[in-house]
Design an enzyme around this catalytic site. Structure first.
Site: not given
Ligand code: MV4
Length: 510
Positions: A235, A292
């Site tokens: 992240h 932000r």
């Molecule tokens: C998700 C996803 C897959 N499916 N939701 C990680 C951070 C948070 N903002 C939401 N995240 C994710 N939500 C669904 N339904 C995968 C992630 C995720 C991710 C998202 C954006 C950027 C990097 C990431 C790394 C791992 C998981």
């Protein structure tokens, strides 16, 4: 317009805000912790005030002290930067009550977007596509399983008060659901003092696309196109681009319209970011809103010509947005590499200590937003990001080549950085082709640096680096002379071995 702004932050973003203040003719006031007594932001601001010990809780997260200083120096406004108090609704409330202007959204907007279920409900109501799942918290295991089977496993359990990857758990089957549900709730309660958990369908291998928006206090809304932020590890973003090479014009029209709708739905003002997941079919889903200015805002500035921090300040002062939607276009392509003090060869272990030698790249299309210089100390107390290197060119391929050139010019010694790792990523075919998603780094086979370092002895590195720095300073000798063992044309390979030889000689004779 404001006369004086207190900057409740440190490092590169504090400096970025100081620059905007100076151009607007506004006095800037810095706060600094013990560790930041001699830091660049402390030195650059028009005024600087000591706030407390090095630990963030004693300094940049000391709510009362910050507001007390702002009042005592008659600051009209507080700019929070990113991190720290930038999305803390109770801090914003306190600032609002004190009569000082918060350079950001209202505490109400921040609160609304802080609750993921509230945000999803609001977005859904306003026609912004959200990930299939529940809009409300799950009441019990039975309801949760029934719903998960309806949308299909795997699903994600997410804490309503979570965000940025905290409080998330993947569930593959109904057998796992009960244990996962209970532990997600327990952890959410512990981390966020709120045990509400909801369900989302798990989106396989998506891209992380976000849209920059700006809104003023007069109800004007603009978007400043999208950014592609999929290159991340745990992240923590590493490389960001604008525009996304995956997003075609029709998709861009749809996603920017959705983003503006998202900002409108919470009566937003300030610069903000709407985060989306985009699947391989270019379907996109609202994820979160960041209320932000973001670390990666410079890529948007370089392709649009809009100074986002200047807009933030002007909007907070009650001005209208300085441009119409039709005034701006995507001009060329920009990417940002985040330079971290960490060791990619050693599980990305943070590297702390003194920067012994530091020289930034420059030239056409090269921007460096940095909080450090030679002699700066990288401490354990704060973020390990040393600098952001942002390159612009007329198209993506040219900008990547420019970035590789600039990375190669970046000279940082005394601490370990991820510069070689960044170059490695830029050279992969996946990156070059834009063929990657959020799992790219996890799946990367980066085991060792391609180039050997001349010595593993840290002390020798430090001595050599300081000799190099001294030599460059006094211009005693040309250090760009190539020798037979040079394996590529990086400054390290060119200079280090040469200096190392010099150093050995020096040690022997002294
Ligand atoms: C998700 C996803 C897959 N499916 N939701 C990680 C951070 C948070 N903002 C939401 N995240 C994710 N939500 C669904 N339904 C995968 C992630 C995720 C991710 C998202 C954006 C950027 C990097 C990431 C790394 C791992 C998981």
């Amino acid at each position: 317009m404001f006369k004086k702004i207190l900057i409740a932050n440190r490092g590169e973003i504090a400096i970025r805000i100081i620059k905007a203040c100076r151009e607007l003719g506004i006095k800037s006031a810095a706060i600094y912790s013990d560790a930041d007594l001699t830091s660049l932001h402390t030195r650059m601001a028009d005024e600087a005030f000591h706030i407390g010990a090095s630990a963030a809780s004693e300094s940049y997260l000391n709510k009362n002290k910050i507001i007390e200083i702002a009042k005592s120096i008659s600051a009209d406004a507080i700019h929070p930067g990113y991190g720290f108090f930038s999305e803390n609704a109770s801090f914003i409330e306190e600032v609002e009550k004190s009569g000082i202007t918060f350079i950001g959204p209202s505490s109400k907007s921040v609160k609304m977007m802080g609750s993921k279920t509230a945000a999803r409900t609001l977005m859904n109501k306003n026609g912004v596509p959200v990930v299939p799942g529940t809009l409300e918290a799950i009441k019990n295991v039975e309801i949760g399983i029934e719903f998960s089977e309806k949308i299909g496993f795997p699903i994600l359990l997410k804490a309503s008060a979570g965000g940025g990857g905290k409080g998330m758990r993947k569930v593959y089957s109904k057998e796992e659901f009960k244990t996962a549900f209970e532990s997600t709730k327990r952890e959410a309660l512990k981390s966020f003092a709120n045990d509400e958990v909801y369900i989302e369908k798990f989106i396989e291998n998506p891209k992380h696309i976000e849209v920059q928006v700006i809104a003023d206090k007069h109800g004007n809304y603009r978007h400043v196109f999208e950014r592609e932020c999929s290159i991340q590890r745990r992240h923590q973003k590493i490389i960001e681009e604008a525009p996304s090479s995956f997003v075609d014009q029709l998709t861009r029209d749809k996603i920017t319209t959705a983003a503006i709708q998202a900002a409108k739905s919470c009566n937003y003002f300030n610069a903000g970011t709407i985060e989306f997941l985009m699947d391989s079919n270019k379907e996109f889903y609202f994820l979160e809103m960041n209320t932000r200015i973001q670390v990666e805002h410079p890529v948007t500035e370089l392709i649009s010509g809009i100074d986002l921090v200047r807009e933030q300040i002007a909007i907070a002062a009650g001005n209208k947005i300085s441009f119409e939607q039709n005034d701006i276009n995507i001009n060329g392509f920009a990417l940002e590499c985040r330079i971290y003090a960490e060791d990619p060869d050693n599980n990305f272990l943070p590297s702390t200590g003194k920067i012994l030698h530091y020289k930034e790249p420059n030239g056409i299309g090269v921007r460096v937003d940095s909080g450090f210089a030679a002699d700066s100390e990288i401490s354990i107390h704060y973020d390990p990001m040393i600098a952001k290197l942002i390159c612009w060119d007329r198209d993506r391929n040219k900008a990547i080549n420019r970035m590789k050139r600039a990375l190669n010019e970046f000279q940082i010694a005394g601490i370990t950085t991820n510069v070689k790792f960044l170059t490695y990523i830029l050279n992969t075919s996946e990156f070059t082709n834009g063929d990657y998603d959020i799992n790219f780094i996890d799946n990367l086979n980066y085991t060792e640096s391609i180039l050997e370092t001349p010595s593993d002895n840290k002390e020798e590195h430090e001595i050599a680096a300081s000799v190099l720095a001294a030599l460059i300073k006094t211009k005693q000798k040309s250090t760009t002379k190539k020798n037979a063992s040079v394996k590529d044309n990086s400054w390290w390979e060119q200079n280090y071995e040469w200096i190392y030889c010099q150093n050995k000689r020096k040690v022997k004779t002294s």
